[in-house]
Design an enzyme around this catalytic site. Structure first.
Site, short mmCIF file in Angstrom:
data_model
loop_
_atom_site.label_atom_id
_atom_site.label_comp_id
_atom_site.label_asym_id
_atom_site.label_seq_id
_atom_site.Cartn_x
_atom_site.Cartn_y
_atom_site.Cartn_z
N LYS A 265 40.90 45.48 51.27
CA LYS A 265 39.60 45.16 50.66
C LYS A 265 38.78 46.44 50.48
CE LYS A 265 39.00 40.55 52.67
NZ LYS A 265 38.89 39.79 51.42
N ARG A 339 45.62 31.06 53.69
CA ARG A 339 46.52 29.95 53.34
C ARG A 339 47.86 30.08 54.06
NH1 ARG A 339 45.84 31.58 47.13
NH2 ARG A 339 43.87 32.29 48.03
N1 BES Z 1 38.55 35.74 53.88
C1 BES Z 1 38.74 35.92 52.49
C2 BES Z 1 37.79 35.08 51.65
C3 BES Z 1 36.38 35.55 51.56
C4 BES Z 1 36.05 36.65 50.80
C5 BES Z 1 35.38 34.85 52.16
C6 BES Z 1 34.74 37.05 50.68
C7 BES Z 1 34.06 35.24 52.04
C8 BES Z 1 33.74 36.33 51.31
C9 BES Z 1 40.17 35.57 52.10
O1 BES Z 1 41.13 35.83 53.04
C10 BES Z 1 40.48 36.39 50.90
O2 BES Z 1 40.54 37.58 51.02
N2 BES Z 1 40.69 35.74 49.77
C11 BES Z 1 40.96 36.41 48.56
C12 BES Z 1 42.05 35.66 47.84
C13 BES Z 1 42.60 36.40 46.65
C14 BES Z 1 43.39 37.60 47.11
C15 BES Z 1 43.46 35.47 45.88
C16 BES Z 1 39.67 36.45 47.73
O3 BES Z 1 38.94 35.48 47.73
O4 BES Z 1 39.41 37.49 47.14
MN MN Z 2 41.86 37.83 52.89
#
Ligand code: BES
Ligand code: MN
Ligand code: ZN
Length: 518
Positions: A265, A339
Site C-alpha cells: 500500500k 477474503r
Molecule cells: N483492509 C483493506 C480494505 C480497506 C482499505 C479498508 C482502505 C479501509 C480503508 C483490504 O485488505 C484491501 O486492501 N482491499 C483492497 C482490495 C483490492 C486490492 C482489490 C482495496 O480495497 O483496495
Molecule cells: Mn489489504
C-alpha cells in the site's frame, strides 16, 4: 463507567445532589412548574436556547436546583436518534470537566421508550470513552457514575440493560481496534478471547499453526506466511440455549496489520491499517455483550488473525494456493488478503451446521467509496437474513445498506490458472469481494458486512467506533426470539412437529465452485 436507572420526576430531580445535571429538553416540553422546566422555558423564550438536537446551554449554581451545574440539551422530537445526538453533545462537553457524578435526565421527554433509554446509555458510553493504553501520562477518567433518570424505570429497564451491556462490548471493540499492531498481535487478540472465556457460558479455543495446517487452511496460512508474527485461529462459543440448537456463527476479519504485502500500500494513512482487525474486535465485543445479557441462543465466533506483510517468505502476485474446501485461488493482488483468511473461516463454519453465518470485515476501500462512514455494506442472497440484519441496523441506529450479488459481478474473478482469482477489476470492488466470499457459503444462509467505512474514523477524531456491535446485538436478539418462537410452536402444535423441525442436510466437502443462489 457505572450506570444506574432511577425513577425520578423533574421536581424530585431538582433536589438531587450531583456534579452535573444533564436535562434533555424536547420540542414539546410541558412544564410541571418545577425550576428546571421554568428555566428551560425562559431560555427558549429569550432565544438563548433551542430544542434542536444537540444544542446546549449551561448554568451554574442555579436557584432551586441542587446540582452544581445544569446542562440543558435540545432533544428535538425525543426519538432515539435525536436522544443520541443530544447525549453525545452534552456528555462530550462534560468529558474534559471535573464532573464525577452526573444525572442524565430523560424525565422531560414525553414517554421515553426503552429504545430512547438505550440510545442515551450507548451515546453516553460513546462520548466518554478515552483511549489510554499506550499513553504514558494518561489521566484516569473523572466521570465515574451516571444516573439515568426516567419517569418509569420499569418500562425502560430492558432498554437500559441492553444499553449498559452494549457500552461494555463497544468499549472492548474500540479498545482492541485502537491498539497499535505491536500491541494487538494475533497472539494478544487470542489472549483477549481467552479472557472472555472466563465469563459465564463462554468458552474459547485457540488454534495455532499446527492445527491450522492440519485443517488445510491454505488460503489463511498463505496470508500469514510473510510475517514473523504467528497466526491464530480463534474460536469462541457462547452457549445460551440447548446444545442441539443450531448456532449463529459470526466471523471477524482479524488482520492485525495490513501493509498490502508484496502488492504494498502507499505510505499515506497506512497506519490506519491497524484497524484491519475491527471485524474481529466486533466479535470480541459482541461476546462481551452476550455474557452480560445471556440471551437464549447459541453463538460461535470465529477469528482468523494474522498480519499481512511483505518479506522474502511472503506470497507473490500469481501464487496459487488451495483453500480448506479444495478450491484453488490465484492471488493476483496480495492486498486482497481479507477474503483469503475469511474463505477458510467460512469453510470451518460448516461444521457447526449453523442457522446463519455472518462475516464482519473491513474488506474493501470500494465500500468506503460507495457508502462512506454512514452505513456498512450488507450482502446476502438470503432474503430473510438480509431483512433481519437491515432491521437490526435500523433499530440499533447502527445502519447498513443492502448491496447486490448478481452473478455477473463474478465474471472478473475468472482466471486461466486456478478455480478463482482473488481480485476482479476496479469496478464494483465491494461486490466482487463479496462474490469471492459467496463461493465458500453453499452450506448455510450467509451474510457479509463490509465495515471498511464504518469501523473507524480518520482525521482529528481518529479511532475505532465499535460498530457494528449494536447491529449484531439486535440481530442476535431477533434470532433468539425466532428460536424461542419455534420452541413455543413445537409445544403447542404437536401435529406440526415433523414439519417444524428444520431439515439438516449434511454439508459435503466440495472441490469445484458451487452454483450460487440468485
Ligand atoms: N483492509 C483493506 C480494505 C480497506 C482499505 C479498508 C482502505 C479501509 C480503508 C483490504 O485488505 C484491501 O486492501 N482491499 C483492497 C482490495 C483490492 C486490492 C482489490 C482495496 O480495497 O483496495
Ligand atoms: Mn489489504
Ligand atoms: Zn485488509
Amino acid at each position: 463507567m457505572n450506570f444506574e436507572l432511577k425513577t425520578l420526576t423533574r421536581t424530585r430531580i431538582c433536589s438531587e445532589k450531583c456534579d452535573a445535571l444533564v436535562v434533555l429538553i424536547p420540542q414539546d416540553l410541558n412544564s410541571e412548574g418545577d425550576p428546571l422546566s421554568v428555566l428551560a422555558a425562559l431560555a427558549i423564550k429569550s432565544g438563548d436556547f433551542e430544542v434542536k438536537p444537540g444544542k446546549l446551554l449551561s448554568a451554574y449554581r442555579t436557584p432551586g436546583i441542587a446540582a452544581t451545574r445544569v446542562l440543558l440539551v435540545g432533544a428535538g422530537d425525543g426519538s432515539p436518534k435525536n436522544v443520541r445526538t443530544a447525549v453525545n453533545a452534552a456528555m462530550g462537553a462534560l468529558k474534559t470537566s471535573t464532573v464525577q457524578r452526573a444525572v442524565l435526565c430523560l424525565s422531560a421527554l414525553n414517554n421515553p421508550q426503552a429504545e430512547s433509554v438505550r440510545a442515551a446509555v450507548v451515546a453516553c458510553g460513546d462520548a466518554t470513552y478515552t483511549y489510554r493504553t499506550t499513553k504514558s501520562k494518561a489521566s484516569p477518567a473523572k466521570l465515574q457514575r451516571v444516573v439515568v433518570a426516567v419517569n418509569d424505570s420499569v418500562t425502560t429497564m430492558a432498554g437500559f440493560e441492553k444499553g449498559a451491556a452494549l457500552v461494555k462490548g463497544i468499549e472492548l471493540a474500540k479498545e482492541w481496534g485502537n491498539r497499535p499492531a505491536n500491541h494487538a498481535t494475533p497472539t494478544l487478540l487470542a489472549g483477549a478471547a481467552r479472557e472472555l472465556g472466563k465469563l459465564p457460558h463462554i468458552k474459547t479455543e485457540v488454534l495455532g499453526l499446527k492445527e491450522i495446517d492440519k485443517l488445510g487452511m491454505g488460503a489463511f496460512k498463505a496470508v500469514a506466511q510473510g510475517s514473523a508474527e504467528q497466526l491464530r485461529f480463534i474460536v469462541l462459543h457462547y452457549e445460551g440455549a440447548a446444545k442441539a440448537e443450531a448456532p449463529v456463527v459470526l466471523i471477524g476479519k482479524g488482520i492485525t496489520f495490513d501493509t498490502g504485502g508484496i502488492s504494498i500500500k502507499p505510505a499515506a494513512e497506512m497506519d490506519e491499517m491497524k484497524f484491519d482487525m475491527c471485524g474481529a474486535a466486533s466479535v470480541l465485543g459482541i461476546f462481551r455483550v452476550l455474557a452480560e445479557l445471556q440471551p437464549a441462543l447459541n453463538v460461535v465466533g470465529l477469528i482468523p488473525a494474522c498480519e499481512n506483510m511483505p518479506s522474502e517468505r511472503a506470497i507473490k502476485p500469481g501464487d496459487v494456493v488451495t483453500s480448506m474446501n479444495g478450491q484453488t485461488i490465484e492471488i493476483l493482488n496480495t492486498d486482497a488478503e481479507g477474503r483469503l483468511v475469511l474463505c477458510d473461516a467460512l469453510t470451518y463454519a460448516e461444521r457447526f451446521k449453523p442457522r446463519a453465518v455472518v462475516d464482519i470485515a473491513t474488506l474493501t476501500g470500494a465500500c468506503v467509496v460507495a457508502l462512506g462512514g454512514v452505513r456498512s455494506g450488507l450482502f446476502s442472497a438470503d432474503e430473510q437474513l438480509a431483512t433481519s440484519l437491515a432491521e437490526a441496523g435500523e433499530t440499533s441506529l447502527d445502519l447498513c445498506w443492502r448491496m447486490p450479488l448478481d452473478e455477473e459481478y463474478a465474471e472478473g474473478l475468472k482466471t486461466n490458472f486456478a478455480d478463482v482469482a482473488n481480485v476482479a477489476g476496479r469496478a464494483g470492488g465491494a461486490v466482487t469481494a463479496a462474490k469471492f466470499l459467496q463461493r465458500f457459503t453453499a452450506g448455510f444462509p450467509w451474510a457479509h458486512l463490509d465495515i471498511a467505512g464504518t469501523a473507524w474514523k480518520s482525521g482529528a477524531a481518529k479511532g475505532a467506533t465499535g460498530r457494528p456491535v449494536p447491529l449484531l446485538l439486535d440481530f442476535l436478539l431477533s434470532q433468539a426470539s425466532a428460536v424461542a418462537g419455534k420452541k413455543a410452536a413445537l409445544k403447542t402444535l404437536p401435529i406440526a412437529r415433523a414439519e417444524a423441525r428444520p431439515k439438516v442436510t449434511p454439508v459435503k466437502r466440495r472441490t469445484a465452485a458451487p452454483k450460487t443462489r440468485t
